[in-house]
Design an enzyme around this catalytic site. Structure first.
Site, PDB file in Angstrom:
ATOM      1  N   LYS A 112      56.741  35.011   0.894  1.00  0.00           N
ATOM      2  CA  LYS A 112      56.525  34.265   2.150  1.00  0.00           C
ATOM      3  C   LYS A 112      57.774  33.423   2.416  1.00  0.00           C
ATOM      4  CE  LYS A 112      53.016  31.031   3.981  1.00  0.00           C
ATOM      5  NZ  LYS A 112      51.783  30.297   3.610  1.00  0.00           N
ATOM      6  N   SER A 164      48.227  30.705   6.971  1.00  0.00           N
ATOM      7  CA  SER A 164      49.592  30.763   7.415  1.00  0.00           C
ATOM      8  C   SER A 164      50.401  31.899   6.791  1.00  0.00           C
ATOM      9  CB  SER A 164      50.298  29.426   7.133  1.00  0.00           C
ATOM     10  OG  SER A 164      50.271  29.171   5.764  1.00  0.00           O
ATOM     11  N   SER A 193      45.424  29.489   3.377  1.00  0.00           N
ATOM     12  CA  SER A 193      46.487  30.328   3.910  1.00  0.00           C
ATOM     13  C   SER A 193      46.806  31.623   3.207  1.00  0.00           C
ATOM     14  CB  SER A 193      47.770  29.499   4.011  1.00  0.00           C
ATOM     15  OG  SER A 193      47.597  28.511   5.008  1.00  0.00           O
TER      16      SER A 193
END
Lengths: 469, 486
Positions: free
Chosen positions: B75, B150, B174
């Protein structure tokens, strides 16, 4: 109008650990800018602080040295504010659970200046202004600090100076910091207010940037004068931060503090709560050395040394250790002290020299020399000459004083010398017989000269008087 | 659900394919498909080939492990030395960390191959990944819908088979929620199980790095490697999980006590409720015992979460001032103006909203009413959960109260969006582990996820239960067709 002073001091002291409080970077002073840095102390995204255990130990030791109570349970807090020298935009400090509380420093007068708290925190970087630009050097960022907050017990500039000086002495002797005000490893922010006797305390101002003990006095005097002028004119003192400038010898307003800063303190989530066990506290307490004031007392009260001489060595940890070691080997305290302040100090002239104590001989070597003075085998003046040479070469006393020099004067030799003195000074003999007793000094002079200082004067006197009869 | 890591590993060690060849396949797939999904925000193809060559060497020398040579993604908030890591924010535009996160250090040591960084909500603040400054990633299951957030880009890439697995971060859901929205597996470990060193901080007492994968076994293999105490992170914990991946083959749920809390199902849409209860029945039919549990504090978890997360974030994001890294405005007259402009121009609206909220709850006069109270309530919630785990071994709940929203869904205010985190945030507040696994699709064809929650350090237990379900239940979320085929 005579005003009374109320004063409290906040002292920041850089701890002499090898590495910073939250990372492994060196705390060494100086170095090219931004070379003693890493992701942690430059606040890089994703970095995390790792609490240095030695910082806690040093802080506990500092607290114990000024009679504080140690909080066994403690934690770190974030103090949030924005400034270019603060890379994370928060300082990791301690807010409501400081490591040490309720201590004091005793002044010579016996008055105790109480210490409210001591807490640990990280230092910020340094701003350098040059050619219209400002540069940031993060080498200092993350250096461990203790903040010592006194109560407002100080009532004069002289007391303030003494308090700061004693703190400096204690912390140096305990070994937690070198406390050099001119290098910034000890910084004093002085808070003062004045009021009429019987009236409530006045509004206080804070003076920063004081870089020496004597400037504490100077800055306070200036600020007290400024506040007196304001109050005399019927105006009010505004709560402000002041700056003392040594070059122009002035105190001026840096910023007014009408609204207190809101630091939005909250517990630091990246560092877990920590616990210092009572056993650990005692372990640290046992490593505390004898503090300077206690040493002075011991030298003067127990050893009977002259106070003004003792004061010349008591501040310096390495000098007093040298002194005590020599005395513990059996050398006479008075003579050791005299040798140090006369001859060793000729080689260690500055404060820094005395702190570093970089000399070539050991306390044992000094003890050997002093024992010769103690047993009257050599005279003090001779000893000083020899010591000076030893300090230069690092060699033992035996290099300079051979066996035969030390051989005592036999009674026969002494008698012979006395006879020699009498024979060589017939007029003196006459004078003595006629009551001019002072003439005997000539005889002494002869005997001392010819015995190369080894003769015992009292014995010589007995013999001479006997022979004259 | 398909296992990817072990089969690939076998192909690599048997010489059927080299890591370089495999990596090139993933690279082509990304070049083709990323235009559609916008999963990757930066690629590290040269580095990937280098990683692959090193991996091939390890394989040849017989030093390979399961993860050797397998291409994956991080990420965009997980640091790797020299690679763009921007949290999908303008304020970190151009930022390349000069150090490796601990998780990447561990993976690299095993010969993992990093393809690039994937899309996310700016600074991990959001539940749809739409606040990314690079535009939203799209849900491979239906590209008119969001991936969730997220870690939306990670989920999208893993689902679309343009990464074998990925590491995301989970502060309020997330990792789990995007896994649920994209129909893949998402694991959030116990707080402290995985080092946070190198994870760009959002909510320090809540953040954990998690795994997104196409199967429970894959998640276990990755977790086994990335977990462990780290001297760079004082909040990391020294716990011996054993080899969880290997333990899965003996997975059984007979006699397991499964807690069901009515509070978890309040306000959840009917299809999701039914899907979860069907899954629960499956467990019951296979020998598990269903226990009724009470979690009255659950509804307080949301305000507690938002107060604490925003407070910590307002402090963590203070460092973005244009001085040392990232975005700096073109013109300014002094430092103060520079900092103001950097943050005004560099941060998106949601980030600003949370910073303001966080600053407010910490400010003098409000600290006691908000932050301090939230921390005290947090202690209560933690205690309640500990109590629950005396009554049951795992809790089963929905991962989200809805399936993937349509893109640009205007029906929700920011607070409505926050409310959608109800199922996931209690897990972050209490620090316990949870894994989301796909169950079935809703009537729109969008995946529904089930959360299996355990007490602290019970990753083995929850993954065993998840694996058992995955292997034996009739999971009606299909393997995605596209990307790199095994």
């Amino acid at each position: 109008m005579s005003y009374q002073l109320v004063c409290g001091i906040e002292t920041h002291i850089e701890l002499a650990t090898k590495t910073k409080i939250f990372c492994g970077c060196t705390t060494q002073f100086g170095g090219e800018p931004n070379t003693h840095c890493c992701p942690v102390c430059t606040g890089q995204p994703g970095s995390l602080p790792i609490l240095n255990r030695q910082v806690i130990e040093f802080a506990v030791k500092a607290g114990l040295a000024v009679n504080c109570k140690i909080n066994n349970n403690s934690h770190m807090d974030r103090k949030n504010y924005v400034y270019p020298d603060l890379p994370k935009a928060y300082q990791i400090s301690q807010f409501d659970e400081p490591l040490c509380v309720d201590g004091y420093v005793e002044l010579d007068s016996g008055k105790k200046i109480r210490i409210e708290r001591i807490h640990i925190e990280e230092d910020a970087g340094k701003l350098v202004h040059d050619g219209g630009y400002t540069y940031v050097d993060y080498n200092r960022g993350g250096v461990p600090l203790i903040e010592i907050v006194s109560m407002a017990d100080i009532s004069s500039p002289e007391e303030a100076r003494e308090y700061a000086e004693k703190l400096q002495l204690i912390m140096r002797n305990v070994g937690v910091s070198d406390c050099k005000m001119q290098e910034g490893s000890m910084r004093c922010d002085v808070n003062i207010s004045i009021h009429q006797p019987g009236e409530p305390w006045g509004t206080r101002t804070e003076i920063k940037n004081i870089n020496s003990l004597s400037n504490i006095v100077r800055a306070m005097e200036l600020e007290m004068e400024r506040q007196e002028d304001i109050l005399d004119a019927g105006d009010k003192v505004i709560q402000s931060t002041m700056r003392y400038d040594a070059n122009s010898d002035t105190v001026y307003v840096l910023r007014s503090k009408e609204n207190a800063d809101d630091y939005r303190y909250f517990p630091e989530p990246d560092i877990l709560r920590f616990y210092v066990s009572p056993e650990k506290v005692e372990e640290i307490r046992a490593t505390l050395p004898e503090l300077p004031d206690a040493k002075l007392k011991r030298y003067v009260d127990d050893m009977g040394l002259p106070e003004n001489n003792a004061r010349l060595i008591y501040k310096y940890r390495n000098v007093t250790r040298f002194f005590d070691d020599a005395v513990n080997e059996g050398a006479g305290a008075g003579n050791v002290l005299n040798m140090i302040i006369s001859t060793v100090y000729a080689v260690l002239q500055t404060e820094e020299d005395k702190e570093n104590f970089d000399i070539k001989i050991t306390s044992h070597q000094l003890a050997e020399l002093v024992k010769l003075i103690d047993s009257k085998k050599i005279r003090a003046n001779k000893a000083k000459e020899v010591l000076a040479q030893m300090l230069e070469s690092g060699k033992d006393v035996t290099e300079y004083i051979k066996a035969e020099d030390l051989a005592g004067l036999s009674d026969e030799d002494l008698k012979a010398l006395c006879q020699g003195a009498i024979d060589a000074n017939p007029k003196a003999v006459e004078d003595i017989k006629n009551g001019k007793d002072k003439a005997i000094n000539v005889m002494f002079g002869y005997v001392m000269k010819n015995s190369r200082g080894k003769a015992d004067v009292k014995k010589a006197e007995e013999i001479i008087r006997e022979l004259i009869k | 659900m398909k296992e990817i890591i072990a089969p690939l590993s076998k192909m690599l060690s048997s010489g059927e394919i080299s890591s370089v060849e495999l990596t090139e396949k993933y690279i082509s797939a990304i070049e083709q498909d990323n235009k559609i999904y916008n999963a990757y925000v930066s690629t590290t193809f040269d580095k990937a080939i280098e990683n692959a060559k090193a991996a091939d060497k390890m394989i040849a020398e017989g030093k390979a492990s399961l993860l050797t040579g397998i291409p994956m993604t991080l990420k965009d908030n997980i640091c790797s030395d020299g690679d763009f890591t921007t949290c999908c924010s303008k304020i970190l535009e151009g930022f390349r960390p000069y150090y490796d996160s601990t998780v990447w250090t561990k993976l690299k040591a095993q010969g993992a191959v990093m393809l690039g960084k994937t899309n996310m909500d700016e600074f991990a603040m959001g539940s749809t990944s739409e606040t990314s400054c690079y535009g939203a990633p799209l849900n491979p299951r239906n590209t008119n819908h969001v991936t969730g957030g997220s870690s939306g880009g990670v989920a999208s890439a893993v689902c679309a088979n343009i990464a074998a697995y990925g590491l995301g971060s989970d502060t309020g859901g997330s990792v789990r929620q995007p896994a649920s929205f994209c129909g893949i597996v998402g694991l959030k470990p116990t707080y402290g199980a995985v080092s946070r060193y190198g994870l760009i901080a959002y909510g320090s007492s809540l953040d954990q790095i998690g795994v997104l994968s196409n199967s429970v076994k894959d998640a276990a293999i990755v977790f086994d490697t990335i977990s462990g105490v780290d001297s760079n992170d004082q909040t990391s914990v020294d716990f011996d999980f054993g080899n969880i991946a290997e333990s899965l083959d003996e997975a059984d749920i007979k006699g397991m006590k499964i807690g069901i809390a009515q509070e978890y199902f309040e306000g959840i849409n009917g299809e999701i409720k039914d899907a979860i209860f069907e899954a629960v029945k499956f467990f019951e039919d296979n020998g598990a015992e269903i226990v009724d549990i009470k979690l009255p504090v659950l509804k307080q978890a949301l305000p507690v979460y938002y107060i604490i997360a925003c407070a910590e974030a307002s402090s963590n994001l203070g460092r973005y001032d244009g001085i040392r890294y990232g975005y700096r405005p073109e013109s300014f007259n002094d430092v103060e103006e520079m900092i103001l402009k950097t943050r005004t121009e560099g941060f998106g609206d949601e980030v600003k909203r949370r910073i303001m909220l966080g600053t407010y709850v910490l400010s003098s006069g409000y600290y006691d009413a908000y932050y301090k109270k939230a921390c005290l309530l947090r202690e209560n919630i933690i205690a309640d959960f500990e109590d629950i785990f005396n009554q049951c071994d795992i809790i089963i709940a929905p991962t989200a109260p809805n399936t993937a929203f349509p893109l640009n869904f205007k029906g929700a205010s920011p607070v409505d969006m926050y409310l959608s985190d109800i199922a996931t945030v209690p897990i972050n507040i209490t620090g316990v582990p949870a894994i989301s696994v796909p169950v079935k699709n809703d009537s729109n064809g969008l995946p529904i996820g089930m959360q299996i929650i355990g007490k602290k350090f019970s990753e083995k237990t929850i993954m065993n239960a998840a694996y058992f379900y995955e292997k034996n239940a009739d999971v009606q979320v299909k393997d995605f067709e596209g990307g790199v085929a095994l």
